[in-house]
Design a protein around this motif. Structure first.
Motif, PDB file in Angstrom:
ATOM      1  N   LEU A 186      16.460   8.503   7.595  1.00  0.00           N
ATOM      2  CA  LEU A 186      16.217   9.540   8.599  1.00  0.00           C
ATOM      3  C   LEU A 186      15.088   9.133   9.541  1.00  0.00           C
ATOM      4  N   TYR A 187      13.953   8.741   8.984  1.00  0.00           N
ATOM      5  CA  TYR A 187      12.789   8.474   9.838  1.00  0.00           C
ATOM      6  C   TYR A 187      12.935   7.179  10.622  1.00  0.00           C
ATOM      7  N   ARG A 188      13.669   6.222  10.082  1.00  0.00           N
ATOM      8  CA  ARG A 188      13.952   5.014  10.876  1.00  0.00           C
ATOM      9  C   ARG A 188      14.874   5.351  12.052  1.00  0.00           C
ATOM     10  N   ARG A 189      15.844   6.229  11.812  1.00  0.00           N
ATOM     11  CA  ARG A 189      16.742   6.630  12.911  1.00  0.00           C
ATOM     12  C   ARG A 189      15.989   7.391  14.003  1.00  0.00           C
ATOM     13  N   LEU A 190      14.892   8.047  13.614  1.00  0.00           N
ATOM     14  CA  LEU A 190      14.064   8.755  14.605  1.00  0.00           C
ATOM     15  C   LEU A 190      13.146   7.795  15.366  1.00  0.00           C
ATOM     16  N   GLY A 191      13.148   6.524  14.958  1.00  0.00           N
ATOM     17  CA  GLY A 191      12.362   5.519  15.665  1.00  0.00           C
ATOM     18  C   GLY A 191      11.053   5.158  14.996  1.00  0.00           C
ATOM     19  N   CYS A 192      10.890   5.505  13.730  1.00  0.00           N
ATOM     20  CA  CYS A 192       9.638   5.233  13.021  1.00  0.00           C
ATOM     21  C   CYS A 192       9.664   3.873  12.338  1.00  0.00           C
ATOM     22  N   LYS A 193       8.483   3.272  12.243  1.00  0.00           N
ATOM     23  CA  LYS A 193       8.276   2.159  11.320  1.00  0.00           C
ATOM     24  C   LYS A 193       7.918   2.804   9.980  1.00  0.00           C
ATOM     25  N   VAL A 194       8.677   2.518   8.941  1.00  0.00           N
ATOM     26  CA  VAL A 194       8.541   3.232   7.668  1.00  0.00           C
ATOM     27  C   VAL A 194       8.121   2.284   6.542  1.00  0.00           C
ATOM     28  N   ARG A 195       7.018   2.617   5.879  1.00  0.00           N
ATOM     29  CA  ARG A 195       6.643   1.945   4.633  1.00  0.00           C
ATOM     30  C   ARG A 195       7.048   2.852   3.483  1.00  0.00           C
ATOM     31  N   GLU A 196       7.869   2.323   2.595  1.00  0.00           N
ATOM     32  CA  GLU A 196       8.418   3.141   1.505  1.00  0.00           C
ATOM     33  C   GLU A 196       7.593   2.999   0.231  1.00  0.00           C
ATOM     34  N   LEU A 197       7.264   4.129  -0.365  1.00  0.00           N
ATOM     35  CA  LEU A 197       6.674   4.172  -1.702  1.00  0.00           C
ATOM     36  C   LEU A 197       7.625   4.914  -2.630  1.00  0.00           C
ATOM     37  N   PHE A 198       8.078   4.266  -3.675  1.00  0.00           N
ATOM     38  CA  PHE A 198       8.858   4.908  -4.741  1.00  0.00           C
ATOM     39  C   PHE A 198      10.072   5.663  -4.187  1.00  0.00           C
ATOM     40  N   CYS A 199      10.811   4.983  -3.319  1.00  0.00           N
ATOM     41  CA  CYS A 199      12.000   5.598  -2.717  1.00  0.00           C
ATOM     42  C   CYS A 199      13.282   5.265  -3.475  1.00  0.00           C
ATOM     43  N   ASP A 200      13.184   4.465  -4.547  1.00  0.00           N
ATOM     44  CA  ASP A 200      14.366   4.262  -5.391  1.00  0.00           C
ATOM     45  C   ASP A 200      14.481   5.462  -6.326  1.00  0.00           C
ATOM     46  N   VAL A 201      15.659   6.080  -6.355  1.00  0.00           N
ATOM     47  CA  VAL A 201      15.854   7.313  -7.146  1.00  0.00           C
ATOM     48  C   VAL A 201      15.887   6.956  -8.627  1.00  0.00           C
ATOM     49  N   ASP A 202      14.978   7.552  -9.388  1.00  0.00           N
ATOM     50  CA  ASP A 202      14.869   7.284 -10.821  1.00  0.00           C
ATOM     51  C   ASP A 202      14.432   8.563 -11.517  1.00  0.00           C
ATOM     52  N   GLY A 203      15.362   9.162 -12.260  1.00  0.00           N
ATOM     53  CA  GLY A 203      15.116  10.450 -12.913  1.00  0.00           C
ATOM     54  C   GLY A 203      14.079  10.444 -14.006  1.00  0.00           C
ATOM     55  N   THR A 204      13.534   9.256 -14.345  1.00  0.00           N
ATOM     56  CA  THR A 204      12.435   9.219 -15.327  1.00  0.00           C
ATOM     57  C   THR A 204      11.077   9.338 -14.630  1.00  0.00           C
ATOM     58  N   PHE A 205      11.055   9.272 -13.296  1.00  0.00           N
ATOM     59  CA  PHE A 205       9.830   9.355 -12.490  1.00  0.00           C
ATOM     60  C   PHE A 205       8.738   8.438 -13.042  1.00  0.00           C
ATOM     61  N   PRO A 206       8.967   7.121 -12.974  1.00  0.00           N
ATOM     62  CA  PRO A 206       8.075   6.173 -13.653  1.00  0.00           C
ATOM     63  C   PRO A 206       6.709   5.962 -12.999  1.00  0.00           C
ATOM     64  N   ASN A 207       6.539   6.367 -11.746  1.00  0.00           N
ATOM     65  CA  ASN A 207       5.284   6.051 -11.043  1.00  0.00           C
ATOM     66  C   ASN A 207       4.300   7.213 -10.993  1.00  0.00           C
ATOM     67  N   HIS A 208       4.739   8.346 -10.507  1.00  0.00           N
ATOM     68  CA  HIS A 208       3.926   9.576 -10.577  1.00  0.00           C
ATOM     69  C   HIS A 208       4.868  10.755 -10.449  1.00  0.00           C
ATOM     70  N   HIS A 209       4.372  11.927 -10.804  1.00  0.00           N
ATOM     71  CA  HIS A 209       5.208  13.118 -10.770  1.00  0.00           C
ATOM     72  C   HIS A 209       5.546  13.468  -9.318  1.00  0.00           C
ATOM     73  N   PRO A 210       6.785  13.851  -9.005  1.00  0.00           N
ATOM     74  CA  PRO A 210       7.150  14.140  -7.609  1.00  0.00           C
ATOM     75  C   PRO A 210       6.761  15.561  -7.203  1.00  0.00           C
ATOM     76  N   ASP A 211       5.450  15.796  -7.096  1.00  0.00           N
ATOM     77  CA  ASP A 211       4.946  17.124  -6.732  1.00  0.00           C
ATOM     78  C   ASP A 211       3.763  16.961  -5.775  1.00  0.00           C
ATOM     79  N   PRO A 212       4.000  17.053  -4.455  1.00  0.00           N
ATOM     80  CA  PRO A 212       2.923  16.826  -3.486  1.00  0.00           C
ATOM     81  C   PRO A 212       1.880  17.939  -3.438  1.00  0.00           C
TER      82      PRO A 212
END
Length: 458
Positions: A186-212
């Motif tokens: 989505l954000y690349r299509r809007l014209g953004c340069k995007v750095r991805e953090l933990f964008c691979d979908v993994d239901g074990t949430f191995p890096n941190h809890h998905p709660d901003p």
């Protein structure tokens, strides 16, 4: 008959521990009850989607089987963010659907967010599903089944509407939640340069809890902004309906301050429009909305309650402290973290220094959301009811009881409300000065100690 746990039927969704309180058999029964209610509301078809949790495919298949057993057709949109399920319900004309999601709960949880005939189910409507199952008041039939890919239509709808004034350089953290399958595109299509953090979908949430909503879950965004030339950071919860925002310097812009920026933008085009905010939000919001030509409306916390309030009042914009943002102007009125991120970038792309714009928004001295953990389901609601009856607060100018107790003082506010998802009391404090903040906290401490011996987090 399958054992049914009443406690999974929450205030604005159904949520339980997979294999314990939430099984495939339970999901099928809930599907049939939901399908029966759909028939009562003259709904012919429902959309079914799921987030990236490991239990998602089995539970989605089970609830779809139940819906079809009630004679309702099912359109399966597969793995999507929750707002994409809502979008599909509008786009495909059903105005009805069920999202299999545990939102930001731990990996062992899953559940259902439900929409029928344009209404997101909450409160009594969810309890009515439980009663249908208990009474075996279930319709029967043979609904059809088909699959449909909604992703391209969703992305095209957003990129067709939102135009950035300049390319943006951003960090996004999806916490291995389902937003990771769609946000980078989505954000690349809007014209953004995007750095991805933990964008691979993994239901074990191995890096941190998905709660901003929790500062510790934004630490990786802060680090990435510090080490790269990215100018702003966005973070999403497990099912993509909530947004977190971090400035270049690592300042977290909490959702009630995000709402100021969004409201000012919407009100520039729609003078006199209503803007809804929840009871946890800063008291600086109401005067800001008025100063920008809008009408502020306070509401109960909870995505389904906010959506009902949007319908009731005709508001064009709403937001709540947890990060749900609702645009009725140019969008559909449902909460969508991905779309909110796009709207934010549209505003920020108009200025050379996005962080300066965000940091300049009015701010007060406040605590983050604090939780008193209680032992049993329902204990939190009983405690709040007792406080509403008996509590006396020193120097209070107004006590708002639409959702717990929000006590307004001349120089700040304190809030105690029962969570609708877990057995905790949610607290928040805000004041004009550190001294006032400590005084308000002391007033609440005294009041709470009179009714509970639970450990206080402040």
């Amino acid at each position: 008959m399958t054992k049914l746990s009443k406690e999974i039927f929450k205030a604005y969704d159904i949520r339980g521990v997979v294999g314990k309180t939430l099984t495939q058999e339970t999901a099928q029964l809930i599907g049939q009850a939901l399908g029966s209610e759909a028939r009562a509301r003259h709904v012919k078809a429902m959309v079914v989607g799921r987030d990236g949790r490991l239990s998602g495919p089995d539970l989605a298949a089970a609830i779809a089987k139940g819906i079809r057993a009630a004679g309702i057709d099912v359109i399966d949109v597969g793995m999507v963010a929750t707002p994409m399920l809502y979008f599909a319900a509008y786009e495909l004309g059903t105005l009805s659907g069920v999202m299999v999601t545990g939102s930001h709960n731990p990996p062992e949880y899953n559940g259902f967010k439900m929409m029928l005939a344009g209404d997101t189910l909450s409160g009594e409507d969810i309890q009515a599903l439980y009663q249908r199952i208990v009474a075996k008041d279930l319709a029967s039939g043979e609904g059809s089944y088909r699959e449909h890919d909604i992703a391209d239509a969703y992305l095209e709808r957003i990129t067709g509407d939102i135009k950035l004034s300049r390319p943006m350089n951003i960090v996004i953290d999806c916490g291995n939640g389902v937003a990771g399958a769609f946000a980078p595109t989505l954000y690349r299509r809007l014209g953004c340069k995007v750095r991805e953090l933990f964008c691979d979908v993994d239901g074990t949430f191995p890096n941190h809890h998905p709660d901003p909503a929790k500062p510790e879950n934004l630490a990786d965004v802060v680090t990435a902004l510090n080490k790269t030339d990215a100018e702003i950071g966005l973070a999403f919860d497990g099912d993509g309906d909530r947004l977190g925002v971090v400035t270049k310097e690592g300042n977290i812009i909490w959702p009630d301050r995000q709402l100021m920026l969004f409201a000012a933008d919407v009100l520039e085009r729609n003078q006199g429009a209503k803007v809804i905010y929840d009871v946890k939000s800063t008291r600086l919001l109401a005067p800001w909305i008025r100063d920008n030509g809008g009408i502020p409306v306070m509401a109960r916390t909870g995505h389904s309650f906010i959506k009902a309030k949007i319908k009731e009042t005709g508001a064009l914009m709403a937001g709540e402290m947890s990060g749900h943002v609702f645009f009725k102007e140019r969008w559909y009125g449902f909460d969508d973290g991905l779309y909110a991120g796009a709207r934010l970038l549209e505003i920020l792309s108009r200025v050379d220094d996005p962080s300066a714009l965000l940091n300049a928004l009015p701010n007060a001295i406040s605590t983050p959301e604090l939780n008193i953990k209680l032992a049993a389901e329902g204990e939190n609601h009983a405690l709040i009811a007792k406080l509403q009856e008996t509590a006396v607060f020193d120097g209070a100018e107004e006590i708002i009881t639409m959702d717990g107790l929000r006590v307004e003082y001349r120089d700040g506010f304190g809030l105690a409300r029962a969570s609708n998802t877990t057995p905790v009391i949610v607290l928040r404090f805000e004041a004009d000065s550190e001294e006032a903040l400590e005084r308000i906290k002391a007033d609440f401490r005294r009041t709470l100690c009179a009714v509970t011996d639970a450990a206080l987090p402040f």
